[in-house]
Design an enzyme around this catalytic site. Sequence first.
Site, PDB file in Angstrom:
ATOM      1  N   LYS A 107      -5.241  25.243  -3.289  1.00 52.41           N
ATOM      2  CA  LYS A 107      -6.458  24.511  -2.945  1.00 52.41           C
ATOM      3  C   LYS A 107      -7.617  25.435  -2.570  1.00 52.41           C
ATOM      4  O   LYS A 107      -8.761  25.000  -2.499  1.00 52.41           O
ATOM      5  CB  LYS A 107      -6.167  23.509  -1.834  1.00 52.41           C
ATOM      6  CG  LYS A 107      -5.203  22.415  -2.296  1.00 52.41           C
ATOM      7  CD  LYS A 107      -4.970  21.357  -1.246  1.00 52.41           C
ATOM      8  CE  LYS A 107      -4.204  20.177  -1.793  1.00 52.41           C
ATOM      9  NZ  LYS A 107      -2.761  20.447  -1.979  1.00 52.41           N
TER      10      LYS A 107
HETATM   11  C1  LIG Z   1      -1.920  19.609  -2.750  1.00 55.79           C
HETATM   12  C2  LIG Z   1      -0.645  20.243  -3.169  1.00 55.79           C
HETATM   13  C3  LIG Z   1       0.085  19.777  -4.298  1.00 55.79           C
HETATM   14  C4  LIG Z   1      -0.326  18.567  -5.089  1.00 55.79           C
HETATM   15  O1  LIG Z   1      -1.445  18.777  -5.898  1.00 55.79           O
HETATM   16  P1  LIG Z   1      -2.254  17.540  -6.550  1.00 55.79           P
HETATM   17  O2  LIG Z   1      -3.391  18.164  -7.241  1.00 55.79           O
HETATM   18  O3  LIG Z   1      -2.654  16.665  -5.400  1.00 55.79           O
HETATM   19  O4  LIG Z   1      -1.306  16.845  -7.469  1.00 55.79           O
HETATM   20  C5  LIG Z   1       1.226  20.474  -4.665  1.00 55.79           C
HETATM   21  N1  LIG Z   1       1.664  21.535  -3.958  1.00 55.79           N
HETATM   22  C6  LIG Z   1       1.003  21.991  -2.865  1.00 55.79           C
HETATM   23  C7  LIG Z   1       1.562  23.144  -2.121  1.00 55.79           C
HETATM   24  C8  LIG Z   1      -0.160  21.368  -2.442  1.00 55.79           C
HETATM   25  O5  LIG Z   1      -0.795  21.822  -1.344  1.00 55.79           O
END
Ligand SMILES: *Cc1c(COP(=O)(O)O)cnc(C)c1O
Length: 431
Positions: A107
């Site tokens: 993210k």
């Molecule tokens: C947010 C997150 C996900 C999921 O991603 P999306 O784009 O919401 O499907 C998977 N793994 C981790 C470690 C995350 O922080």
Amino acid sequence: MKYYSLNHNAPNVSFEEAVVQGLASDKGLYFPESIRPLAAEFFENIENLSHEEIAFQAIQQFVGDEIPADTLRQIIAETLCFDFPVVEVENGIYSLELFHGPTMAFKDVGARFMSRCIAYFNRNDPSKKNTVLVATSGDTGGAVASGFLGVAGVDVVILYPSGKVSDIQERQLTTLGQNIKALEVDGVFDDCQDMVKKAFLDPELSAVHLTSANSINIARWLPQMFYFFFAYKALKQHQKPLVFSCPSGNFGNICAGIIAKKLGLPIEHFVAATNANDTVPRFLENGVYDPKPSIATISNAMDVGNPNNFVRIQEMYQQDLKQFEKDFSSYTFSDAATLEAMKTIQQQKGYIAEPHGAVGYLGLKKELQNHPDALGIFLETAHPIKFLDIVEPALGVTLPIPSQIESVLNKDKVSTKIKTYEELKAFLQNQ
Ligand SMILES: *Cc1c(COP(=O)(O)O)cnc(C)c1O
């Protein structure tokens, strides 16, 4: 580029308006009016391009002339300040490591890009202020806090459930100071989420200029297409079809991958791998979209009962359901299978995967049975250290602490405890 609301009951807006508003006034997600494939030469020549150049070419049409090219290049350079290694963990199976950023989860890419876009939009008016309001069950909060730290004209308010996030995650939210405020909510994640939703709808808060920083926001979501291009660049030499498996919660990552395909990136197939939160796998089985309250699992960043971005995927394929079936599958896996997969991966070449990556691996293994000639890539979305409570006992290892994490461990937590929506509202009005 203009963006329209997927609820079709709000005016079309510019890139800037879509980023600043987050969600359209009719509560629909924004979607680009057109997606123009990149030139064939771009893909023929991709191995000679830097990550920055690839990212610039990929996102430029979505930003249009609202950010000058040299500024956009600068934003991209600051966003991509770390590596995206592609590591072979088994013959023909690769981990695309997205966790080398400041908070060690993927993210970081979207949060860094979005914060710099907002800083650019506020450049001429020091009095202009936005408040990014976000509820987190773990990783989003840390990435948003780090991505927006020190960005002029933006305050960040993060709600997290008291006692329900890991020690490392809590420190990533609560130790930065400056323009980052952490509210520790006496409740669970759903309570935090409900308060945030209520605040967005509250007319008495319109003067606060709230915006969201989860993957509904196009500036957090679209940059996630970059790493599919980077993986293609790394594996192109093999001249084999590629299958990507995304461990999915809100389906933002996988939806960005599908945009990359629409831009011409040759991806044979996508797998959305989920934990027990199986709304999409059930939908593909029986055609009924029936979201359920979220279930707690060991891959907790994917504990989402009603994935926000699935409507964007449906939008891209509504004219062509045959192509959707050809391009996309989704499978659900239990915690027990996830732990087993972590051990299997470790036994092959000693690779340590955390639970989210392991769910991605499971989805990939299942789908590769249908693509015997393909190479498989699963997204490893977080560093194992972020889930050390699960990884260490499951694999019998002690993980060294990376410097990014070390630096928050000796800082003191600062948070404000709240319990009710009225307390949140007062906090937002008085800060
Ligand atoms: C947010 C997150 C996900 C999921 O991603 P999306 O784009 O919401 O499907 C998977 N793994 C981790 C470690 C995350 O922080």
